[in-house]
Design an enzyme around this catalytic site. Structure first.
Site, short mmCIF file in Angstrom:
data_model
loop_
_atom_site.label_atom_id
_atom_site.label_comp_id
_atom_site.label_asym_id
_atom_site.label_seq_id
_atom_site.Cartn_x
_atom_site.Cartn_y
_atom_site.Cartn_z
N GLY A 294 -46.55 13.54 -7.22
CA GLY A 294 -47.93 13.75 -6.84
C GLY A 294 -48.92 13.45 -7.94
CE LYS A 312 -45.29 13.67 -16.20
NZ LYS A 312 -44.99 15.08 -16.59
CG ASP A 411 -42.13 21.49 -11.16
OD1 ASP A 411 -41.69 21.95 -10.09
OD2 ASP A 411 -42.58 20.34 -11.26
#
Length: 634
Positions: A294, A312, A411
């Site tokens: 996301g 990333k 997470d």
């Protein structure tokens, strides 16, 4: 890796609320479309003739609201389901992938609902900050893709003078109002229900956001619950983008936060130039795209000497990007553990925020457990147990007090556990991580972020987060390792929670029923018992009943005292005294709230206007409501 949505209250309209997306780039062109050949031609004309390089184009489809007169509906289509609309528009817009990539255009689809098509057009145009409106022209139609010239003239009258309006048929502009200097505009209120969908294209993605007619009166617990449910909507989003970072023509001034990062961490990590990154990733070639979520995309990169990296790339449109970028650098550089990913360097040139890590050859644990059969067959019981012990060690290190201070990952999930050639795990993606509070009380977060399927109940419901939040998620990972199942699995019975499926088996003691069929009998019974005990304790309904990670690690390492304690706890009858107030879910009609957020978008026509007196809800009821309509996003 999860999408992150925050919502703010908009102008009250028709007794409800408009929820606006924050942190999005404004649109330049809005094109009215429906599902027909004329709209296909109209959108092509707009992309070629009107949209400029770098523009954002919104293809807007308007559906009549349920309160609209029956004659306003398309008799042949009626109210199509959200799924059918998504699939149809995705197919229609996929043909523009090449054109959008060539012109560097962001193409997005939005479906709005309202009782008046012209008013919805004006409203949506202004909300997107657009400058150009393109509508189709037909002899007679009630759908926006074939709007009459009168609709275009109405919009031209209501929109600011610095906006252009076109009414087009067969590639010819039959009506055109060119932009002139801006003037003040006041637009009346219009009741609108929106569903936002981004189609599959190299410069676009797809997500769903549904709104109900919620009461505007502040109620205890409801603001946080609604924030959690909006976050869950983000977790249901389906990413299809082939994100390709683009350099800006004029570099903006470097923010102070980034100057600080360069000064503080420049000697610890390598500072990559944007030219370095472009070269490493072969100009962000689609074949090097190895992951997307996301808020970021991950590319594989190779240096001239053959060294492999994972890059990333945070989405610049995400207003949390800077916060995540700085937080991840600060936390990861402070962590020194073999089972925690190491940061090689970073880049913040050309308005891009990029983190560079060592490349993990075997990909993520999720890939190996739930991906191709060849990957799944490669990870046997010994490898799974090794992963469990390694990740437990990483979390024990993160949660330990001292120097550096303890960290909450927030997470923990199988897609954030990377594997080396010899299946040595590394915990990754610290974008949501935070330094733990020094007080014993949990921190309360206003936004619930993470991945649905791994969220602890007290975090999801009340925003309370501490180390026990990670421990719950680790328990879910242990169940994945044992069973090979996903946290939320879609099968013949619909969507089924891994926790709900495993709990009766854990309580019954028939642990062999948990084992992944791919393993057969190739597992060690004593290790299975320890993993199952650890999972059972970690997913406890009460955060206070979950053991510290230090004890979980000892249990997995076969410490005699830890094993005896775990067996006693698992076999002891459950006592009411063991439950704390955080574990008691307090709304009698809480499942109605959760179900409203998790049900299909088409069903969100009901409203919640009151909250009934509060009573207790069991963990089973909570999980059934929470998981019955959910899906996970990695």
């Amino acid at each position: 890796m999860r999408p992150r949505i925050q919502a703010e209250k908009g102008e009250e309209m028709g007794g409800g609320e408009i929820v606006r997306m924050k942190g999005q780039r404004t649109a330049a062109v809005v094109v009215g479309v429906k599902m027909d050949a004329a709209s296909h031609q109209l959108l092509t004309w707009a992309l070629v003739k009107v949209a400029a390089a770098g523009d954002r184009v919104v293809a807007l489809h308007v559906l009549p609201s349920p309160a609209a007169p029956a004659e306003a509906l398309d008799a042949s289509a009626g109210f199509p389901s959200t799924l059918s609309l998504v699939k149809a528009f995705e197919a229609m817009l996929s043909v523009y992938d090449g054109l959008c990539s060539l012109k560097q255009i962001d193409l997005e689809l939005k479906i709005a609902r309202g009782s008046s098509v012209p008013k919805v057009l004006v409203r949506e145009f202004i909300s997107h900050g657009a400058t150009k409106l393109v509508l189709g022209v037909a002899k007679s139609s009630h759908a926006i893709g074939c709007s009459s010239r009168s609709v275009a003239k109405y919009c031209a009258k209501k929109l600011p003078r610095d906006c252009s309006v076109f009414a087009v048929r067969n590639g010819k502009a039959l009506f055109k109002r060119e932009a002139s200097p801006a003037q003040t505009l006041t637009v009346g209120k219009e009741e609108v229900e929106t569903k936002k969908i981004k189609p599959s294209s190299p410069r676009s993605s797809m997500s769903l956001l549904s709104l109900g007619d919620f009461s505007s009166q502040d109620k205890p617990g409801w603001p946080l619950l609604r924030s959690a449910l909006l976050s869950q909507s983000a977790m249901r989003s389906i990413e299809h983008s082939e994100h390709k970072p683009t350099s800006s023509i004029v570099e903006s001034q470097v923010p102070k936060e980034l100057v600080h990062l360069q000064e503080k961490y420049g000697t610890v990590c390598r500072l990559f130039s944007y030219e370095d990154v472009v070269c490493i990733t072969s100009e962000f070639s689609p074949k090097n795209l190895i992951g997307k979520g996301g808020s970021s995309h991950v590319y594989k990169g190779s240096s001239s000497d053959g060294q492999e990296w994972a890059l990333k790339v945070l989405k610049s449109s995400d207003h949390h990007a800077m916060e995540e970028f700085t937080s991840e650098i600060e936390i990861v550089t402070a962590m020194k553990h073999k089972n925690i990913v190491s940061l090689v360097g970073f880049c913040f040139e050309n308005n891009q925020l990029i983190l560079v890590y060592d490349f993990s050859s075997r990909g993520s644990l999720e890939d190996n457990l739930h991906g191709l059969d060849s990957n799944k067959n490669a990870i046997g019981w010994a490898e799974r147990y090794k992963v469990a012990v390694g990740v437990a060690g990483a979390l024990d290190y993160l949660h330990s007090d001292g120097d550096p201070p303890s960290v909450i990952h927030r997470d923990v999930k199988s897609s954030n556990i990377l594997l080396s050639d010899d299946f040595e795990p590394q915990l990754s993606d610290f974008g949501l991580a935070m330094w733990a509070s020094t007080s014993a009380a949990p921190r309360v977060c206003n936004d619930v972020a993470g991945t649905f399927g791994y969220l602890a109940p007290e975090y999801f419901m009340h925003g309370k987060v501490n180390e026990k939040t990670d421990i719950y998620a680790f328990g879910v990972v242990l169940l994945e390792l044992i069973s090979g199942r996903k946290p939320v699995d879609t099968g013949a019975k619909g969507q089924e929670s891994l926790v709900m499926w495993a709990m009766p088996i854990l309580q019954g003691g028939k642990l062999e029923e948990l084992v992944d069929p791919c393993l057969g009998t190739s597992f060690v019974e004593s290790e299975l018992e320890r993993m199952a005990l650890a999972a059972f304790l970690c997913i406890s309904r009460s955060p206070h009943s979950r053991p510290r990670m230090e004890l979980v690690l000892k249990l997995l390492k076969a410490d005699d005292e830890a094993v005896r304690w775990a067996r006693q706890v698992a076999n002891a009858p459950e006592k009411v005294d063991d439950l704390d107030d955080e574990a008691i879910l307090q709304h009698n009609n809480l499942q109605a709230h959760i179900d409203l957020a998790l049900q299909d978008i088409d069903d969100v026509s009901s409203s919640i206007n009151s909250i009934e007196p509060l009573t207790n809800m069991s963990m089973e009821e909570y999980l059934e409501g929470r998981w019955s309509r959910s899906s996970s996003l990695n």
